[in-house]
Motif scaffolding. Structure first.
Motif, PDB file in Angstrom:
ATOM      1  N   ASN A   1      -1.274  -3.449   5.379  1.00  0.00           N
ATOM      2  CA  ASN A   1      -1.301  -3.203   3.855  1.00  0.00           C
ATOM      3  C   ASN A   1      -1.341  -4.617   3.300  1.00  0.00           C
ATOM      4  N   SER A   2      -1.927  -4.377   1.930  1.00  0.00           N
ATOM      5  CA  SER A   2      -1.842  -5.713   1.220  1.00  0.00           C
ATOM      6  C   SER A   2      -1.490  -5.431  -0.243  1.00  0.00           C
ATOM      7  N   PHE A   3      -0.997  -6.438  -0.727  1.00  0.00           N
ATOM      8  CA  PHE A   3      -0.646  -6.202  -2.296  1.00  0.00           C
ATOM      9  C   PHE A   3      -0.938  -7.339  -2.992  1.00  0.00           C
ATOM     10  N   ARG A   4      -1.759  -7.092  -4.068  1.00  0.00           N
ATOM     11  CA  ARG A   4      -2.374  -8.182  -5.319  1.00  0.00           C
ATOM     12  C   ARG A   4      -1.652  -7.838  -6.264  1.00  0.00           C
ATOM     13  N   TYR A   5      -1.371  -9.386  -7.009  1.00  0.00           N
ATOM     14  CA  TYR A   5      -1.013  -9.473  -8.315  1.00  0.00           C
ATOM     15  C   TYR A   5      -1.636 -10.545  -8.885  1.00  0.00           C
ATOM     16  N   LYS A   6      -2.322 -10.406  -9.936  1.00  0.00           N
ATOM     17  CA  LYS A   6      -3.041 -11.797 -10.560  1.00  0.00           C
ATOM     18  C   LYS A   6      -3.739 -12.761  -9.663  1.00  0.00           C
ATOM     19  N   SER A   7      -3.465 -13.694  -9.344  1.00  0.00           N
ATOM     20  CA  SER A   7      -4.408 -14.436  -8.387  1.00  0.00           C
ATOM     21  C   SER A   7      -3.817 -14.561  -6.974  1.00  0.00           C
ATOM     22  N   THR A   8      -2.515 -13.673  -6.776  1.00  0.00           N
ATOM     23  CA  THR A   8      -1.744 -13.761  -5.356  1.00  0.00           C
ATOM     24  C   THR A   8      -2.159 -12.693  -4.540  1.00  0.00           C
ATOM     25  N   ARG A   9      -2.404 -12.708  -3.605  1.00  0.00           N
ATOM     26  CA  ARG A   9      -2.723 -11.520  -2.394  1.00  0.00           C
ATOM     27  C   ARG A   9      -1.870 -11.797  -1.315  1.00  0.00           C
TER      28      ARG A   9
ATOM     29  N   ALA B   1      -9.231   4.440   7.457  1.00  0.00           N
ATOM     30  CA  ALA B   1      -9.161   4.901   6.030  1.00  0.00           C
ATOM     31  C   ALA B   1      -8.109   4.227   5.207  1.00  0.00           C
ATOM     32  N   GLU B   2      -8.490   4.089   3.885  1.00  0.00           N
ATOM     33  CA  GLU B   2      -7.867   3.047   3.099  1.00  0.00           C
ATOM     34  C   GLU B   2      -7.352   3.885   1.819  1.00  0.00           C
ATOM     35  N   PHE B   3      -6.256   3.743   1.527  1.00  0.00           N
ATOM     36  CA  PHE B   3      -5.442   4.293   0.524  1.00  0.00           C
ATOM     37  C   PHE B   3      -5.261   3.338  -0.369  1.00  0.00           C
ATOM     38  N   ASN B   4      -5.448   3.229  -1.904  1.00  0.00           N
ATOM     39  CA  ASN B   4      -5.294   2.385  -2.918  1.00  0.00           C
ATOM     40  C   ASN B   4      -4.131   3.055  -3.937  1.00  0.00           C
ATOM     41  N   PHE B   5      -3.037   2.647  -4.003  1.00  0.00           N
ATOM     42  CA  PHE B   5      -1.775   3.018  -4.895  1.00  0.00           C
ATOM     43  C   PHE B   5      -1.986   2.263  -6.101  1.00  0.00           C
ATOM     44  N   GLY B   6      -2.875   2.537  -7.178  1.00  0.00           N
ATOM     45  CA  GLY B   6      -2.942   1.625  -8.184  1.00  0.00           C
ATOM     46  C   GLY B   6      -3.894   0.593  -7.711  1.00  0.00           C
ATOM     47  N   THR B   7      -3.951  -0.344  -8.568  1.00  0.00           N
ATOM     48  CA  THR B   7      -4.850  -1.571  -8.448  1.00  0.00           C
ATOM     49  C   THR B   7      -4.105  -2.688  -7.516  1.00  0.00           C
ATOM     50  N   LYS B   8      -2.997  -2.491  -7.301  1.00  0.00           N
ATOM     51  CA  LYS B   8      -1.873  -3.559  -6.469  1.00  0.00           C
ATOM     52  C   LYS B   8      -1.973  -3.252  -5.222  1.00  0.00           C
ATOM     53  N   TYR B   9      -1.672  -2.228  -4.607  1.00  0.00           N
ATOM     54  CA  TYR B   9      -1.240  -1.665  -3.413  1.00  0.00           C
ATOM     55  C   TYR B   9      -2.460  -1.226  -2.603  1.00  0.00           C
ATOM     56  N   THR B  10      -2.590  -1.589  -1.440  1.00  0.00           N
ATOM     57  CA  THR B  10      -3.584  -0.858  -0.431  1.00  0.00           C
ATOM     58  C   THR B  10      -2.753  -0.681   0.894  1.00  0.00           C
ATOM     59  N   ILE B  11      -2.950   0.332   1.645  1.00  0.00           N
ATOM     60  CA  ILE B  11      -2.691   0.406   2.858  1.00  0.00           C
ATOM     61  C   ILE B  11      -4.058   0.883   3.692  1.00  0.00           C
ATOM     62  N   TYR B  12      -4.063   0.502   4.968  1.00  0.00           N
ATOM     63  CA  TYR B  12      -5.003   1.085   5.739  1.00  0.00           C
ATOM     64  C   TYR B  12      -4.772   1.240   7.144  1.00  0.00           C
ATOM     65  N   ALA B  13      -5.642   2.133   7.967  1.00  0.00           N
ATOM     66  CA  ALA B  13      -5.338   2.279   9.321  1.00  0.00           C
ATOM     67  C   ALA B  13      -6.685   2.375   9.874  1.00  0.00           C
ATOM     68  N   SER B  14      -7.327   1.685  10.873  1.00  0.00           N
ATOM     69  CA  SER B  14      -8.294   1.616  11.569  1.00  0.00           C
ATOM     70  C   SER B  14      -8.353   1.820  12.896  1.00  0.00           C
ATOM     71  N   ASP B  15      -9.693   2.526  13.584  1.00  0.00           N
ATOM     72  CA  ASP B  15      -9.422   2.359  15.015  1.00  0.00           C
ATOM     73  C   ASP B  15     -11.072   2.147  15.503  1.00  0.00           C
ATOM     74  N   LEU B  16     -11.150   1.419  16.449  1.00  0.00           N
ATOM     75  CA  LEU B  16     -12.556   1.112  17.159  1.00  0.00           C
ATOM     76  C   LEU B  16     -12.413   1.592  18.686  1.00  0.00           C
ATOM     77  N   TYR B  17     -12.822   2.750  18.922  1.00  0.00           N
ATOM     78  CA  TYR B  17     -12.895   3.041  20.441  1.00  0.00           C
ATOM     79  C   TYR B  17     -14.031   2.885  21.351  1.00  0.00           C
ATOM     80  N   ASN B  18     -13.813   2.105  22.329  1.00  0.00           N
ATOM     81  CA  ASN B  18     -14.941   2.056  23.039  1.00  0.00           C
ATOM     82  C   ASN B  18     -15.138   3.117  24.219  1.00  0.00           C
ATOM     83  N   TYR B  19     -15.355   4.356  23.626  1.00  0.00           N
ATOM     84  CA  TYR B  19     -14.950   5.223  24.552  1.00  0.00           C
ATOM     85  C   TYR B  19     -16.201   5.500  25.716  1.00  0.00           C
ATOM     86  N   GLY B  20     -17.331   4.759  25.579  1.00  0.00           N
ATOM     87  CA  GLY B  20     -18.387   4.955  26.464  1.00  0.00           C
ATOM     88  C   GLY B  20     -18.436   3.838  27.388  1.00  0.00           C
TER      89      GLY B  20
END
Lengths: 155, 557
Positions: free
Chosen positions: B513-521, B479-498
């Motif tokens: 999380n990641s933050f972007r501004y102009k040419s910087t990330r 799941a990834e949430f984009n708060f405006g075009t500059k800021y993103t948070i995410y959470a993920s899980d891969l589960y090898n249950y089998g």
């Protein structure tokens, strides 16, 4: 390294231009980044993408839908620079046509332009006006295209 | 020494051109990891994941360019502190100058001295490039001359030694490539016909007594491209002269002296809303390094040519567990595992159901289908002395890999967009990885993007993989949430249950999380790294399992 850091100081006031690189278009014609996109006051939007980059494709899909409206307001051209190497390069033409995109497509096969602009991640958008880079957008999330449009209108 | 000369040259250039106004540009990138101990995270031998010596590591790159009139100068500094990230080439250490160049370029002439990047044709004989995520920088240090008297004729010649760590290869590389736009010469309208030829030589003096091969290995390639309206076709053939085969790491086989070759063929048809493309490739003994003994090293060090796997590059996490890698090599040491190359191909189909049509709906529906299949070369293999093999040209041997996949993208309204994917893979682990086993998988993936307002959105991705052996079934969520075009948070899980082994049913979670501004990330994340191959463009790097924080920053100026 010390010398590098000293040199670094020079760079902060840089007014950057596009590098002098020539790339092929989809018809195999050589296109010069500096000489073929130099109409006075025209806005050139270089969008760096690849066939395997989903956010890039989302961005170009979204922009394709609104491009006609943008062009009514602004004198602009969008150039989609495909950074695909020879692994996926053959997929560019059918994908572009399959999606019905209307962009000028350039092939940055060995990433000469991407490297010259120090681009690390794609999607990455460079806006050029009168030979000078006036705006950069690093990444794409839904909505970035409307923010970009506001920026373009202010140029 | 070379670096000092170069820096001196750079300073002279500054003085010479000080009256003119030059332009600076450049970029900076850091990728750092803080590796931690993780007692619940066991490897296949039940050893918990523990951090390496020097748990805090980073790879950093600073590139500076200066351009004035027709001249460009560039230098790239690199630092690997305390060490390079896990499983990067140990030759990358401390702080040093990685590459530098001086270039003069006008409409017709382009001369570069120092380190340069080049590709001939599709790269099957020569490609030098940089991929920091894989730790590849195989640029050549020497001189390159490009002559372009007209728009339809290009001649390139080059000479150099290849970068390895902060040094260069012992092998010396020279080459030439020319390309001619025949349709321009013959003034054919509405069609494009281009031909090209290239040759690359590698001279490496061998230490072997009484070698049965030459110090010099030559390669030759020819290619043709044709397109007419919506139809296009291209082909390339490459030949590598006889050279000693390296089957086992660090062992030149003085009694197995073979030539190599590659054939690539592609054709397609596309018009608005529809595209189809097919590729065929056959490779025989086509690995090529600037030093013979570099062959098969896990860091892709001193690799001279680019032999990508021609399969679809999936963006789903679970579809990247069993990734095909091209098989250009020769191995005939074991009766049950003989290889001399690969043969196979792929087909792509793209279709856009128009807006307003029944399936297209208001916003259109996009469909992409892809199928690829690769086999070993069929032939006769002699395992015992003298070792030898002969292959048949167009016959298929052992099956190595296949991948059939379908992707449907649909935008429902201004707020919702969904993507559905189905993938069926066959992966012959024994032959591709030279271990044992084979795996059949079915993967489904679904992705949805919902826009709350013009700049706030959420993207969710769910995947499931059914695998009949090896680590068996997996499930994944993101799941990834984009708060405006500059800021993103995410959470993920891969589960090898089998996984058959309960102790190895791991969660590979990650939050960041990641933050972007102009040419910087900027980005910061915490989580577990799945061990295995990290692949970019069909070239892979092995990474061990790890847990920890990662931080990265990149910018350009």
């Amino acid at each position: 390294m010390t010398i590098l850091i000293c040199l670094f100081g020079f760079f902060l006031n840089a007014q950057t231009q596009m590098p002098n690189v020539s790339l092929n278009d989809l018809e195999g014609k050589k296109i010069s980044i500096t000489n073929d996109f130099n109409e006075k006051d025209k806005i050139y939007v270089f969008s760096f993408w690849a066939t395997w980059c989903t956010p890039c494709i989302n961005e170009l899909d979204e922009m394709n839908d609104v491009l006609e409206d943008w062009k009514k307001e602004l004198n602009l051209e969008v150039i989609a620079v495909a950074t695909d190497d020879s692994r996926t390069q053959k997929r560019i033409k059918p994908l572009v046509n399959g999606k019905g995109w209307e962009y000028k497509i350039l092939l940055d096969s060995n990433q000469d332009l991407k490297r010259a602009l120090s681009i690390v991640n794609i999607p990455y958008t460079v806006v050029v006006k009168n030979g000078v880079i006036v705006h950069i957008q690093n990444g794409y999330v839904p909505g970035s295209e409307s923010e970009l449009y506001q920026k373009l209108k202010s140029l | 020494m070379n670096k000092k000369i170069f820096l001196g040259f750079l300073l002279v250039a500054f003085n010479v051109f000080s009256q003119e106004k030059g332009v600076f540009s450049g970029g900076f990138e850091t990728n750092a990891q803080w590796y931690l101990n993780d007692p619940d995270f066991l490897d296949e031998f039940y050893n918990p994941v523990s951090h390496p010596e020097n748990p805090l590591r980073s790879n950093s790159y600073l590139l500076l360019n200066y351009k004035i009139k027709n001249w460009s100068f560039g230098i790239q500094g690199e630092s690997y502190l305390q060490d390079a990230l896990l499983n990067y080439n140990p030759k990358y250490e401390k702080v040093n100058v990685g590459t530098y160049f001086a270039q003069y370029k006008n409409e017709k002439i382009d001369v570069t001295a120092g380190y340069f990047y080049e590709q001939f044709g599709s790269g099957l004989l020569l490609r030098t490039w940089e991929d920091r995520a894989l730790g590849i920088n195989n640029s050549l240090r020497g001189i390159r001359f490009i002559y372009k008297p007209t728009n339809y004729f290009t001649l390139k010649t080059l000479y150099g030694q290849q970068r390895t760590g902060f040094d260069v290869s012992k092998g010396k590389i020279f080459g030439a490539d020319f390309e001619l736009g025949l349709s321009d010469v013959l003034k054919i309208e509405n069609s494009d016909l281009t031909i090209g030829f290239n040759t690359v030589g590698r001279y490496e003096k061998t230490d072997i007594a009484n070698p049965n091969f030459d110090n010099l290995t030559m390669t030759y390639g020819g290619r043709v491209n044709y397109s007419h309206n919506s139809f296009y076709v291209s082909s390339e053939f490459d030949y590598k002269s006889k050279d000693a085969v390296v089957q086992v790491r660090n062992q030149i086989d003085n009694n197995l002296i073979k030539s190599g070759n590659a054939l690539l063929f592609n054709m397609g048809y596309s018009k608005k809303g529809f595209g189809v493309d097919g590729t065929f490739r056959r490779l025989e003994n086509m690995s090529f390094y600037s030093e013979r003994l570099a062959k098969g090293n896990q860091y892709n060090d001193m690799i001279l040519n680019y032999v990508p796997s021609l399969t679809k590059q999936h963006h789903y996490n679970l579809a990247n567990i069993y990734v095909y890698q091209a098989q250009p090599n020769v191995i005939i040491n074991d009766q049950s595992l003989v290889k001399a190359g690969e043969i196979g191909g792929q087909i792509d189909l793209f279709y856009n159901f128009k807006k307003g049509s029944k399936i297209g709906g208001k916003y259109g529906t996009k469909v992409a289908v892809n199928y690829s299949q690769y086999h070993g070369l069929a032939g006769t293999f002699y395992i015992y002395s003298p070792q030898d093999y002969s292959t048949e040209f167009l016959s298929f041997g052992k099956k190595y890999f296949s991948d059939a996949n379908l992707e449907i993208t649909k935008k429902w309204n201004e707020k919702w967009q969904t993507v559905f994917t189905y993938i069926n893979q066959y992966y012959n682990k024994k032959f591709v990885e030279e271990t044992y086993g084979e795996v059949k998988t079915n993967i489904i993936g679904a992705e949805a993007i919902y826009k709350f307002n013009p700049t706030h959105s959420v993207r969710t991705q769910a995947e499931h993989m059914w695998a009949n052996s090896d680590k068996k079934n997996w499930a994944a969520l993101l799941a990834e949430f984009n708060f405006g075009t500059k800021y993103t948070i995410y959470a993920s899980d891969l589960y090898n249950y089998g996984n058959d082994d309960e102790k190895l049913r791991h969660h590979y979670f990650s939050v960041g999380n990641s933050f972007r501004y102009k040419s910087t990330r900027l980005s910061l994340a915490y989580g577990r790294q799945r061990g295995g191959l990290v692949c970019v463009g069909g070239v892979c790097r092995y990474v061990p399992e790890s847990t920890g924080f990662s931080f990265s920053i990149n910018t350009s100026f």
